[in-house]
Design a protein around this motif. Sequence first.
Motif, mmCIF file in Angstrom:
data_model
loop_
_atom_site.group_PDB
_atom_site.id
_atom_site.type_symbol
_atom_site.label_atom_id
_atom_site.label_comp_id
_atom_site.label_asym_id
_atom_site.label_seq_id
_atom_site.Cartn_x
_atom_site.Cartn_y
_atom_site.Cartn_z
ATOM 1 N N ASP A 114 1.015 -1.173 0.060
ATOM 2 C CA ASP A 114 -0.005 -0.076 -0.028
ATOM 3 C C ASP A 114 0.865 1.356 0.174
ATOM 4 O OD1 ASP A 114 -2.262 1.454 0.103
ATOM 5 O OD2 ASP A 114 -2.711 1.163 2.139
ATOM 6 N N GLY A 115 1.674 1.475 -1.059
ATOM 7 C CA GLY A 115 2.677 2.262 -1.001
ATOM 8 C C GLY A 115 2.122 3.639 -1.754
ATOM 9 N N GLY A 116 1.046 3.972 -1.699
ATOM 10 C CA GLY A 116 0.336 5.247 -2.222
ATOM 11 C C GLY A 116 0.339 6.380 -1.409
ATOM 12 N N TRP A 117 1.048 6.028 -0.179
ATOM 13 C CA TRP A 117 1.149 7.389 0.873
ATOM 14 C C TRP A 117 2.337 8.026 0.848
ATOM 15 C CZ3 TRP A 117 -3.601 7.711 3.125
ATOM 16 C CH2 TRP A 117 -4.438 6.787 3.120
ATOM 17 N N SER A 126 3.486 3.889 13.144
ATOM 18 C CA SER A 126 3.549 2.546 13.454
ATOM 19 C C SER A 126 3.201 1.721 12.301
ATOM 20 C CB SER A 126 2.741 2.498 14.618
ATOM 21 O OG SER A 126 1.359 2.275 14.434
ATOM 22 N N GLY A 127 3.866 0.664 12.292
ATOM 23 C CA GLY A 127 3.555 -0.346 11.205
ATOM 24 C C GLY A 127 4.316 -0.068 9.862
ATOM 25 N N ASN A 128 4.142 -1.003 8.932
ATOM 26 C CA ASN A 128 4.518 -0.590 7.627
ATOM 27 C C ASN A 128 3.391 -0.740 6.630
ATOM 28 O OD1 ASN A 128 7.306 -1.076 8.567
ATOM 29 N ND2 ASN A 128 6.916 -3.267 8.689
ATOM 30 N N THR A 129 3.779 -0.037 5.493
ATOM 31 C CA THR A 129 2.721 -0.020 4.152
ATOM 32 C C THR A 129 2.924 -1.093 3.536
ATOM 33 O OG1 THR A 129 4.477 1.183 2.915
ATOM 34 C CG2 THR A 129 2.934 2.646 4.358
ATOM 35 N N LYS A 179 -1.928 20.101 4.990
ATOM 36 C CA LYS A 179 -3.146 20.355 4.691
ATOM 37 C C LYS A 179 -3.368 20.051 3.283
ATOM 38 C CE LYS A 179 -6.987 23.394 5.328
ATOM 39 N NZ LYS A 179 -7.331 24.831 5.842
ATOM 40 N N THR A 180 -4.193 18.927 2.909
ATOM 41 C CA THR A 180 -4.582 18.990 1.479
ATOM 42 C C THR A 180 -5.562 17.887 1.166
ATOM 43 O OG1 THR A 180 -3.477 17.990 -0.574
ATOM 44 C CG2 THR A 180 -2.832 16.977 1.306
ATOM 45 N N MET A 181 -6.271 17.780 -0.058
ATOM 46 C CA MET A 181 -7.179 16.799 -0.203
ATOM 47 C C MET A 181 -6.526 15.740 -0.840
ATOM 48 S SD MET A 181 -10.327 15.972 -0.521
ATOM 49 C CE MET A 181 -11.344 17.359 -0.277
ATOM 50 N N PHE A 182 -6.340 14.412 -0.336
ATOM 51 C CA PHE A 182 -5.463 13.300 -0.823
ATOM 52 C C PHE A 182 -6.402 12.302 -1.353
ATOM 53 C CE2 PHE A 182 -3.694 9.173 0.087
ATOM 54 C CZ PHE A 182 -2.577 9.264 -0.400
ATOM 55 N N TYR A 183 -6.174 11.855 -2.369
ATOM 56 C CA TYR A 183 -6.845 10.718 -3.137
ATOM 57 C C TYR A 183 -5.767 9.609 -3.258
ATOM 58 C CZ TYR A 183 -9.424 14.633 -4.960
ATOM 59 O OH TYR A 183 -10.576 15.650 -4.906
ATOM 60 N N GLY A 184 -6.254 8.450 -2.341
ATOM 61 C CA GLY A 184 -5.318 7.407 -2.352
ATOM 62 C C GLY A 184 -5.854 6.275 -3.326
#
Length: 193
Positions: free
Chosen positions: A68-71, A80-83, A107-112
Amino acid sequence: MAGWIGWSCFLAILFLASSTIASSEGPFIVAHKKVKLTRLKSGSERVSVSVDIYNQGYATAYDVTLNDGGWTLDIFDIVSGNTSTSWERLESGTLLSHSFELEAKTKTMFYGAPAVITFRVPTKAALQEAYSTPILPLDILSDRPPEKKFEWAKKLLVKYGPLISVVSTVVLFVYLVATPSKSSGAKGSKKKR
């Protein structure tokens, strides 16, 4: 000609049914991605992400990997944890879960993007891919009205709403029965003349 069309339809249905049966014998991966935003008192925002992976097929999936590397690291820090993570296998009818937490910096609008799950099937040489459900756009660090503004009214409505409804109905019924209608009053006045 009609016989030829009937046979071709029958063969097409037979082909589709056999391909469906053949594909149902392998693993069938379904993944659901959930995100929860929590505003912290420090003015930052915590993003809790969890991905549930379920094998609805009839065979085991091997070498299962979740990515889940889109962040983007420009916007988020991993708390905490890993993607990404991996498991040796995912048996038929079982569930795997993975979660991690991020902290928003901007501060943003994020599209995952959906998480990508790869797995190996013994009968196929190439790795298979599955995608999680997408998430709704996240309004990170947005200005939100206070959530507890009408909390007391909501509690009263939940607690006393049915009682208010019943009492209102009874009062309306008594009012309609006790008050003479205008049409019967008009008839009485015409008879007196």
